[in-house]
Design an enzyme around this catalytic site. Structure first.
Site, mmCIF file in Angstrom:
data_model
loop_
_atom_site.group_PDB
_atom_site.id
_atom_site.type_symbol
_atom_site.label_atom_id
_atom_site.label_comp_id
_atom_site.label_asym_id
_atom_site.label_seq_id
_atom_site.Cartn_x
_atom_site.Cartn_y
_atom_site.Cartn_z
ATOM 1 C CG ASP A 184 -2.037 -0.989 1.162
ATOM 2 O OD1 ASP A 184 -2.125 -1.710 0.147
ATOM 3 O OD2 ASP A 184 -2.780 -1.115 2.148
ATOM 4 C CG ASP A 406 -8.281 -7.447 6.082
ATOM 5 O OD1 ASP A 406 -7.170 -7.929 5.857
ATOM 6 O OD2 ASP A 406 -9.313 -7.787 5.465
HETATM 7 C C1 BGC Z 1 -1.398 -6.345 9.728
HETATM 8 C C2 BGC Z 1 -0.143 -7.071 10.128
HETATM 9 C C3 BGC Z 1 -0.278 -8.549 9.821
HETATM 10 C C4 BGC Z 1 -0.699 -8.756 8.387
HETATM 11 C C5 BGC Z 1 -0.935 -10.227 8.056
HETATM 12 C C6 BGC Z 1 -1.748 -6.636 8.299
HETATM 13 O O1 BGC Z 1 -2.972 -6.068 8.008
HETATM 14 O O2 BGC Z 1 -1.242 -4.964 9.947
HETATM 15 O O3 BGC Z 1 0.081 -6.889 11.504
HETATM 16 O O4 BGC Z 1 0.928 -9.205 10.078
HETATM 17 O O5 BGC Z 1 -1.861 -8.034 8.106
HETATM 18 O O6 BGC Z 1 -2.075 -10.702 8.656
#
Ligand code: BGC
Length: 613
Positions: A184, A406
């Protein structure tokens, strides 16, 4: 009862962890062949297997056990995907060493060496995700580093340099590391510069990504894939053009120029479909208007990720990137199967009805990025998928581990810098979605944490549907719970004349006054309170092995206090508490230690006796 449970679980864990760690002891000997450095190839996935993160597999197995009684079919599907490869996220500095979310980078690399089959290459999908001012256009994945010069120094010295040093260790040179670079970040610089936080973050993103590319691309077995959002974000001509300008700018400011980037990855952690099978032509006319002019597509030329990767590749090459630039698509959650998936194009002559009834993407709006309700697991990880030559696909990968949230559906305090973004709140009509509801699943935990209900739905709604044909064997050899090779043809000891004890005259223990080993226990454990706020406290227990062990179980009593929130171990029972190891910290060498932590409710106990076996 709890003893019996403890024993059963311990037995299971011992088999699993034993199988998992059976080889490390022999690693130095057998690791020699595996660690031959490889040349940098065009597509690292070609001819390779991918690393399976067994911590994720354990979450899947736990989930399968929890639904088994009520929905055995679903449990079976979960087990069929549990050894699929998923991304390893370095989402904060502590993830490098390992934290309560899982083991650290070296553990994964060591495991990858164990999973590597002879001369077949193995790819480990690693995610670099810790820029200062991270997630500038949202709140759910804001990180630990603010957008400041000091934080940029920490990003470089305590994060990128440390990761690069580990990856460059010679024993890991035979592992192909596919690094997804900062999801992103550059896309936010392309489209979200009206947001003050993104303006503040911009210099740190540009310098941070450049630094990451410089350090990582200097390691021959590392492959860098820069995040290129997804078709519903960058697919419009304007956005696509600006994104490619940003990619070119960053590439040109790296030491190796275009050569510092092996490829791009799209749809990371998103749910945009790979293909819209019933909308193959964006200019198809319905009621006198093209389908791309519908409210859902808003004139976007890319309806799906195969459209977007093809358009992006063409643009990149035109802008100077080499034709060998490869594309990855994260297909972990873009399946959109289940009962609501259309099976044929709509017959409506109303444009929007036609589009809404024909599209497999069931979101209300393509900008809905958080815990999309109704999504399913997509294509399984696959090398050089055929059928989309213009997309120049290196692989389909599962970068977002299915089942990890998420963002939280409501505010949840945490120490990771994660905010509450109302795009994850199912009751919120978002202006970013033209006032539509977010479509986020209710009850979600903080981003990155396990979200049972979401995992169950992702498996149920998978497309292609999950069958037993998807099941991969336990990576790198014999699986947990399987009987070890009883090969009756094994030769007995080749030299029966070997003396048993070479020196029967050995003295017994020269100092019988030594403190005896505590009851010959294989391990011991010590408790301490690490925080105390009256009504509650934080405690930790350090487990120390006295000989190499493959699992451990603790029993302890917290007096009048209770806990439900514990990390670094599995809570098997309370009153007294029984905690066993996680899949990744059961193995301890002699004198090796591991720590569990927990939040307690009530008064902190002044001392806690803990037994370990
Ligand atoms: C989070 C991370 C996480 C990743 C995988 C992201 O949205 O901020 O902390 O490791 O997703 O689940």
């Amino acid at each position: 009862m709890s003893n019996l449970l403890t024993r059963l679980r311990k037995g299971a864990a011992a088999t699993a962890v034993g199988a998992l760690f059976a080889t490390p002891l022999a690693l130095t000997a057998s690791g020699t062949a595996a660690s031959a450095a490889e040349p940098h190839v065009d597509n690292p996935y070609a001819g390779a297997t991918q690393y399976v993160n067994l911590t994720w597999s354990q979450n899947v197995e736990d989930e399968a056990q929890s639904v088994e009684a009520t929905d055995p079919g679903l449990a079976e599907k979960m087990r069929a995907v549990k050894y699929q490869p998923t991304g390893v996220w370095m989402d904060r500095i502590s993830a490098i060493d390992g934290n309560f979310d899982g083991p650290g980078l070296q553990h994964h690399l060591d495991q990858a060496l164990l999973q590597k089959q002879d001369s077949t290459p193995i790819v480990l999908n690693l995610v670099i995700y810790n820029l200062p001012g991270r997630d500038c256009y949202a709140l759910a994945s804001n990180g630990e580093l603010p957008a400041t010069p000091e934080a940029l120094e920490r990003y470089k010295n305590e994060y990128i340099d440390v990761i690069a040093d580990i990856l460059a260790e010679p024993q890991y040179s035979s592992i192909r590391i596919s690094a997804t670079i900062e999801p992103d970040s550059l896309p936010n610089l392309t489209t979200n510069m009206h947001e003050p936080a993104c303006v503040t973050s911009e210099p740190y993103y540009l310098e941070g990504v450049t630094y990451a590319l410089d350090e990582l691309s200097a390691i021959p077995n590392v492959y860098t894939y820069v995040d290129a959002a997804h078709s519903g974000w960058l697919g419009w001509e304007n956005n696509a053009g600006h994104a490619v300008e940003t990619f070119v700018k960053v590439a040109q400011q790296t030491k190796k120029g275009f050569a510092s980037i092996d490829g791009f990855i799209t749809n990371t952690a998103n749910t945009t479909p790979l293909v819209e099978p019933f909308l193959p032509n964006v200019n198809q006319q319905i009621g006198g208007a093209s389908v791309r002019s519908s409210s859902f597509y808003e004139w976007n030329l890319s309806f799906d990720e195969t459209d977007w990767t093809a358009d992006l590749h063409r643009r990149l090459v035109a802008a100077g990137f080499p034709a060998s630039t490869g594309m990855l698509i994260d297909t972990s959650r873009n399946g959109w199967g289940g009962p609501d998936r259309p099976t044929a194009p709509s017959t409506s002559s109303d444009l929007n009805t036609f589009v809404n009834e024909s599209r497999v993407d069931r979101r209300g709006h393509r900008g809905a990025w958080c815990n999309a309700s109704g999504a399913g697991i997509g294509e399984r990880p696959q090398t050089t998928p055929s059928g989309f030559p213009a997309s120049h696909l290196d692989a389909f990968v599962w970068i977002k581990p299915p089942g990890e949230s998420d963002g939280s559906a409501s505010e949840i305090p945490n120490d990771e810098g994660k905010g509450f973004d109302r795009m994850c709140d199912p009751t919120f009509h978002s202006p970013k979605l033209d006032g539509q509801l977010t479509g986020a699943k209710p009850g979600a935990p903080v981003s990155g944490k396990w979200f049972s209900a979401q995992f169950q739905e992702l498996v149920a709604n998978a497309y292609p549907v999950i069958t037993s044909a998807d099941a991969l064997p336990f990576p790198g050899g014999e699986g947990p719970g399987e009987t070890p090779d009883p090969d009756p043809t094994d030769e007995p000891d080749p030299d029966p004349t070997d003396e048993p004890d070479p020196d029967p005259t050995d003295e017994p223990d020269p100092d019988p006054t030594d403190t005896p080993d505590p009851g010959d226990a294989v391990c011991s454990a010590a408790y301490r309170t690490t925080g105390d706020w009256g009504a509650g406290f934080q405690g930790e227990i350090v487990v120390t092995a006295h000989e190499p062990i493959t699992s451990w179980t603790l029993n302890f009593d917290l007096g009048g206090a209770t806990t439900t929130n514990l990390w670094g171990g599995q809570l098997l029972g309370s009153g007294p508490y029984t905690v066993s190891n996680e899949s990744w910290n059961g193995y301890l060498s002699a004198d090796g230690t591991t720590t569990i932590g927990f939040i307690g409710n009530g008064a902190a106990p002044s001392s806690v006796a803990v037994s370990c076996d």
